[in-house]
Scaffold this motif. Structure first.
Motif, short mmCIF file in Angstrom:
data_model
loop_
_atom_site.label_atom_id
_atom_site.label_comp_id
_atom_site.label_asym_id
_atom_site.label_seq_id
_atom_site.Cartn_x
_atom_site.Cartn_y
_atom_site.Cartn_z
N UNK A 114 40.81 46.40 57.10
CA UNK A 114 41.50 47.17 58.13
C UNK A 114 41.11 46.69 59.69
N UNK A 115 41.83 46.53 60.50
CA UNK A 115 41.43 46.48 61.84
C UNK A 115 41.88 47.66 62.30
N UNK A 116 40.90 48.02 63.03
CA UNK A 116 40.85 49.74 63.46
C UNK A 116 40.49 49.74 64.92
N UNK A 117 41.06 50.97 65.27
CA UNK A 117 40.32 51.40 66.84
C UNK A 117 39.79 52.84 66.39
N UNK A 118 39.29 53.15 65.10
CA UNK A 118 38.29 54.07 64.85
C UNK A 118 37.55 54.78 65.94
N UNK A 119 37.81 55.97 66.54
CA UNK A 119 37.16 56.57 67.65
C UNK A 119 36.39 57.75 67.51
#
Length: 236
Positions: A114-119
């Motif tokens: 997964x390419x994510x902007x988990x923040x």
């Protein structure tokens, strides 16, 4: 692993178009066959999920999106500020079934990326902070709102491995449950305010403490975390 956003978007788009083109109806013979494509929806620890699948022999490819609303998880910093956790990511996965017939119930192994902007982020109103200068209590009405967060301009790559079970409900409807492990390394913590300026020493201390709180959460988070997912799929 941190990935440039332009490169990440290009990979996701190219993969999506590849899967869509491979499901072209014109490639299906006139005989009565299924299209071997499916629409998938569900949820996991990283939020709601929506995807598109393609079956090939004993395996299945899937591409989809994960979305986590900031209101799902409720945490607070040591100073009592609300912590927000959000995620928007594109996921590609490969399933290998134990059964020869993918359309039947049974176990499978799954590898995903997964390419994510988990923040992880928090906000603090600096105008309400009170400090002492020269023995007098003072505030900083022009200091604005502080935002401390893991760098939102960087995407991270989250690989995972899991074991799942697919249950056939009827000819078209299936449910899947999965458990596994994933590797997550969050980007560095940064801070900003809606008003850029020099701050008095007591405000700088508040900023440092808030950054320290989010950094502690980031650093204490294990890189290898459990994963779980429940989905429903409609296969054509």
């Amino acid at each position: 692993m941190i990935v440039n956003q332009k490169t990440a978007k290009a990979i996701l788009l190219n993969t999506f178009f590849f899967i869509c083109s491979s499901t072209n109806i014109s490639s299906v013979q006139a005989e009565e066959k299924s299209l071997n494509v499916g629409f998938v929806t569900g949820f996991s620890e990283k939020g709601a999920y929506l995807g598109l699948s393609k079956t090939i022999k004993k395996s299945e490819f899937e591409i989809g999106l994960n979305y986590l609303n900031t209101n799902l998880y409720k945490f607070k910093t040591n100073q009592g500020n609300d912590i927000k956790i959000s995620n928007l990511g594109g996921e590609i996965s490969y399933k290998l079934f134990a059964n020869k017939k993918v359309e039947s119930s049974g176990f499978y192994a799954k590898a995903s990326g997964e390419l994510s902007n988990l923040s992880i982020s928090t906000n603090k109103d600096l105008t309400k902070e009170v400090g002492k200068i020269g023995g007098a209590d003072v505030t900083c009405s022009a200091c604005g709102i502080l935002t401390v967060e893991t760098d939102p301009n960087k995407l991270i790559f989250i690989p995972s491995l899991s074991i799942g079970y697919q249950r056939k409900i009827n000819k078209w409807l299936y449910t899947n449950i999965e458990i596994g492990a994933q590797y997550i390394k969050l980007p560095e913590v940064i801070w900003s305010t809606n008003i850029g300026q020099d701050y008095p020493s007591f405000i700088e201390e508040e900023i440092d403490e808030t950054v320290s709180d989010i950094n502690k959460i980031r650093n204490d988070l294990p890189n290898i975390l459990p994963s779980a997912k429940l989905t429903f799929s409609y296969k054509l």
